[in-house]
Design a protein around this motif. Sequence first.
Motif, short mmCIF file in Angstrom:
data_model
loop_
_atom_site.label_atom_id
_atom_site.label_comp_id
_atom_site.label_asym_id
_atom_site.label_seq_id
_atom_site.Cartn_x
_atom_site.Cartn_y
_atom_site.Cartn_z
N LEU A 67 60.19 31.94 62.96
CA LEU A 67 60.71 32.87 61.95
C LEU A 67 61.95 32.30 61.28
CD1 LEU A 67 60.37 36.33 63.72
CD2 LEU A 67 59.17 35.56 61.69
N ILE A 68 62.83 31.76 62.08
CA ILE A 68 64.07 31.19 61.53
C ILE A 68 63.73 30.00 60.63
CG2 ILE A 68 66.18 29.95 62.13
CD1 ILE A 68 66.40 31.81 64.56
N GLN A 69 62.78 29.18 61.06
CA GLN A 69 62.41 28.03 60.24
C GLN A 69 61.79 28.46 58.92
OE1 GLN A 69 59.92 25.70 62.80
NE2 GLN A 69 61.65 24.67 63.77
N ARG A 70 60.97 29.53 58.94
CA ARG A 70 60.38 30.01 57.69
C ARG A 70 61.43 30.57 56.76
NH1 ARG A 70 55.36 33.32 59.98
NH2 ARG A 70 57.07 34.77 60.24
N VAL A 71 62.37 31.34 57.33
CA VAL A 71 63.42 31.94 56.50
C VAL A 71 64.35 30.86 55.97
CG1 VAL A 71 65.43 33.45 56.56
CG2 VAL A 71 63.31 34.18 57.62
N ALA A 72 64.73 29.92 56.83
CA ALA A 72 65.69 28.89 56.43
C ALA A 72 65.02 27.79 55.62
CB ALA A 72 66.36 28.29 57.66
N GLY A 73 63.70 27.65 55.73
CA GLY A 73 63.01 26.57 55.02
C GLY A 73 63.20 26.64 53.52
N THR A 74 63.09 27.82 52.95
CA THR A 74 63.27 27.99 51.51
C THR A 74 64.69 27.65 51.10
OG1 THR A 74 61.62 29.74 51.56
CG2 THR A 74 63.02 29.62 49.61
N SER A 75 65.65 28.12 51.89
CA SER A 75 67.05 27.84 51.57
C SER A 75 67.33 26.35 51.66
CB SER A 75 67.97 28.60 52.53
OG SER A 75 67.80 29.98 52.38
N LEU A 76 66.83 25.71 52.68
CA LEU A 76 67.04 24.27 52.82
C LEU A 76 66.40 23.50 51.67
CD1 LEU A 76 66.57 23.77 56.66
CD2 LEU A 76 68.68 23.64 55.35
N ALA A 77 65.22 23.92 51.26
CA ALA A 77 64.56 23.25 50.13
C ALA A 77 65.39 23.40 48.87
CB ALA A 77 63.16 23.82 49.94
N GLU A 78 65.93 24.59 48.63
CA GLU A 78 66.77 24.81 47.45
C GLU A 78 68.05 23.97 47.52
OE1 GLU A 78 66.36 26.62 44.60
OE2 GLU A 78 64.29 26.82 45.28
N ILE A 79 68.64 23.89 48.70
CA ILE A 79 69.87 23.09 48.86
C ILE A 79 69.57 21.62 48.62
CG2 ILE A 79 71.54 22.28 50.57
CD1 ILE A 79 71.49 25.15 51.73
N GLU A 80 68.46 21.12 49.15
CA GLU A 80 68.09 19.72 48.93
C GLU A 80 67.82 19.46 47.45
OE1 GLU A 80 64.85 18.91 51.55
OE2 GLU A 80 66.15 18.88 53.33
N LYS A 81 67.17 20.40 46.78
CA LYS A 81 66.92 20.26 45.34
C LYS A 81 68.24 20.22 44.57
CE LYS A 81 64.69 22.66 41.52
NZ LYS A 81 63.99 23.88 41.12
#
Length: 138
Positions: A67-81
């Motif tokens: 769950l944490i990985q799914r929630v944080a995955g989008t945020s991490l992708a946006e930060i990397e972008k």
Amino acid sequence: MNVINRSEQVESDTETDTDLAAVSEVEAGIRDFVRNDIAYLRRPAVGADTVPLDANAEATVNNVNSLIQRVAGTSLAEIEKLISELESLRDLLHAEGQRVQREISGYAQLSQAAMKSTRMIADNVTQWKRAADGLRNG
């Protein structure tokens, strides 16, 4: 007068229900994780020969992690972008800075050449003036 189409209201309710279900799922996972974490702290010390977590607790921990990985995955992708966009902007600014420096250097050289030409013209005019004065006086 506000008229809401029934299908629009159903779609809105469905989206709200889906969002609430996702939020409830995350909250339930976090609650379970906290309960298991606290229960682990309340248990007596575990011997070296016993397994510290049962299968249910391990499954709960894995669910919370996913769950944490799914929630944080989008945020991490946006930060990397965002980081990649900032890096490309930094490269662009660096290239533009070098271009501006080259142009300033070119203008400085042109200005120096113009100053030398002006000095030479002024010296020649001064010599011609002296020569003309000498011819008048002589």
